[in-house]
Design a protein around this motif. Structure first.
Motif, mmCIF file in Angstrom:
data_model
loop_
_atom_site.group_PDB
_atom_site.id
_atom_site.type_symbol
_atom_site.label_atom_id
_atom_site.label_comp_id
_atom_site.label_asym_id
_atom_site.label_seq_id
_atom_site.Cartn_x
_atom_site.Cartn_y
_atom_site.Cartn_z
ATOM 1 N N LEU A 184 97.920 72.557 76.602
ATOM 2 C CA LEU A 184 97.186 73.470 77.471
ATOM 3 C C LEU A 184 98.174 74.376 78.204
ATOM 4 C CD1 LEU A 184 94.401 74.133 78.860
ATOM 5 C CD2 LEU A 184 94.984 72.373 80.531
ATOM 6 N N TRP B 13 96.176 74.284 83.216
ATOM 7 C CA TRP B 13 96.439 72.914 83.646
ATOM 8 C C TRP B 13 96.395 72.804 85.169
ATOM 9 C CZ3 TRP B 13 96.361 68.089 82.288
ATOM 10 C CH2 TRP B 13 97.116 67.124 82.975
ATOM 11 N N ASN C 103 99.970 76.425 81.155
ATOM 12 C CA ASN C 103 100.295 75.956 82.507
ATOM 13 C C ASN C 103 99.262 76.376 83.541
ATOM 14 O OD1 ASN C 103 102.633 74.813 81.506
ATOM 15 N ND2 ASN C 103 103.936 76.542 82.047
ATOM 16 N N GLN D 155 101.343 67.172 80.069
ATOM 17 C CA GLN D 155 100.873 68.509 79.678
ATOM 18 C C GLN D 155 101.975 69.249 78.927
ATOM 19 O OE1 GLN D 155 101.777 71.532 81.903
ATOM 20 N NE2 GLN D 155 100.840 72.955 80.451
ATOM 21 N N GLY E 11 92.294 71.792 84.169
ATOM 22 C CA GLY E 11 93.166 70.639 84.387
ATOM 23 C C GLY E 11 92.524 69.597 85.269
#
Length: 336
Positions: free
Chosen positions: A43, A48, A45, A78, A53
């Motif tokens: 995913l 997330w 950043n 992640q 997230g």
């Protein structure tokens, strides 16, 4: 002539790469890797750190019921899509988010390695992805958890036990590692244990008459009463039998902690209906305690109930992986 020979060689290579039925062989896959209960989340950043997230963490890191302290169901790592290549694709359990596509969920097996489960969530918006996560929360966690149980069973199978008397006396088999030692054996009762880093891990197997448990509103009370009676009979505390300053004898044994309501549900073990009970155990007149998981299996063919329970004493450390191992052992049971 050279062209004819070259064409013939190409044809031979093509046919040699197929099996007898004319099908191309399966591609070679490396073994999967990763720690138990560890999920890779592919995913971006910014996603997330946002609502997507949060939705993933709400599902995959929710506390496991039945442990003395809160522990997440899975540990998450992640990984941005642009660096998802090479060895990082070999993790055993992967959750992959793909934006800009129609809303969809796919469950893929052995995509980059084996054994491996990959769950792919696609959507054109954040709302699409979040909706899919919430709608499929139970299925996603079940797939990942079953994958980890199967992996622990595979690992333990490398060094199998040799306690044939389990089959001889109880008419069933269970797969567990030879590191477990037998602590107590009776005609219809077995207790195994192994030492762990800061304590010990246990499981017991026994059978009960068919009329020992009745399906009604008090089933869980019946099961707790049975496990407490077994605890009093077999699992004594360190101080049991000692004498107090006033001359009275100390009685210390394992019971179910009544301050923590056990989880109770129904499931299937070895294609048979079973009651699942999870909770906390403790010792009377002592300060030891921990988590337990109990499965009481209805064996209609043999007119009996088969009880299998795992419990752990592991102060100051996480118990999640120890309990998963015990569940993997229990779920390997095969009743004749």
């Amino acid at each position: 002539m050279k062209k004819i020979l070259l064409s013939t060689l190409v044809l031979l290579l093509v046919f040699s790469c197929k099996d007898n039925k004319g099908k191309a062989p399966a591609k070679f896959l490396q073994d999967s890797s990763g720690n138990i209960n560890h999920v890779s989340v592919i995913l971006e950043n910014d996603l997330w750190n946002g609502r997507i997230g949060d939705a993933i963490r709400d599902v995959l890191t929710k506390p496991i019921y039945g442990l003395p302290q809160d522990e997440p169901m899975f540990t998450l790592s992640q990984i941005p899509p642009q660096v998802f290549s090479g060895f990082v694709t070999k993790n055993r359990t992967i959750l992959k988010i793909e934006m800009g596509k129609d809303a969809n969920i796919e469950f893929k097996e052995d995509q980059y390695a084996k054994p491996q489960k990959v769950v792919v969530l696609s959507g054109k918006s954040r709302e699409d992805i979040i909706g899919l996560i919430k709608e499929n929360a139970d299925k996603i966690t079940e797939i990942f958890r079953n994958t980890e149980i199967a992996e622990r069973q595979r690992q333990m199978a490398k060094s199998p036990h040799k306690f044939e008397q389990i089959k001889e006396k109880l008419g069933l088999t269970m797969a567990f590692s030879s590191i477990y030692e037998i602590a107590k054996e009776r005609d219809n009762f077995f207790w195994f244990r192994k030492n762990i880093t800061t304590g010990h891990s246990h499981f017991m197997i026994y059978d009960l008459p068919y009329d020992a448990i009745k399906r009604n509103d008090s089933t869980i009370v019946q099961i707790i009463k049975i496990r407490d009676s077994l605890g009093k009979q077999y699992f004594k505390g360190r101080l049991d039998g000692n004498v107090n300053a006033d001359g009275t004898k100390i009685s210390s044994y394992m019971i179910t902690e009544d301050a923590y309501t056990p989880f109770h549900g129904e499931t299937i073990i070895d294609n048979k209906p079973a009651f699942e009970t999870k909770g906390i155990w403790e010792l009377t007149n002592d300060f030891m305690g921990g988590a337990f998981v109990n499965y009481t299996i209805e064996d209609k063919v043999n007119k009996r109930w088969v009880g299998v329970e795992g419990f752990v004493f592991a102060p100051s450390v996480e118990k999640r992986n120890y309990m998963l191992e015990l569940e993997a052992i229990i779920k390997s049971i095969k009743i004749d």
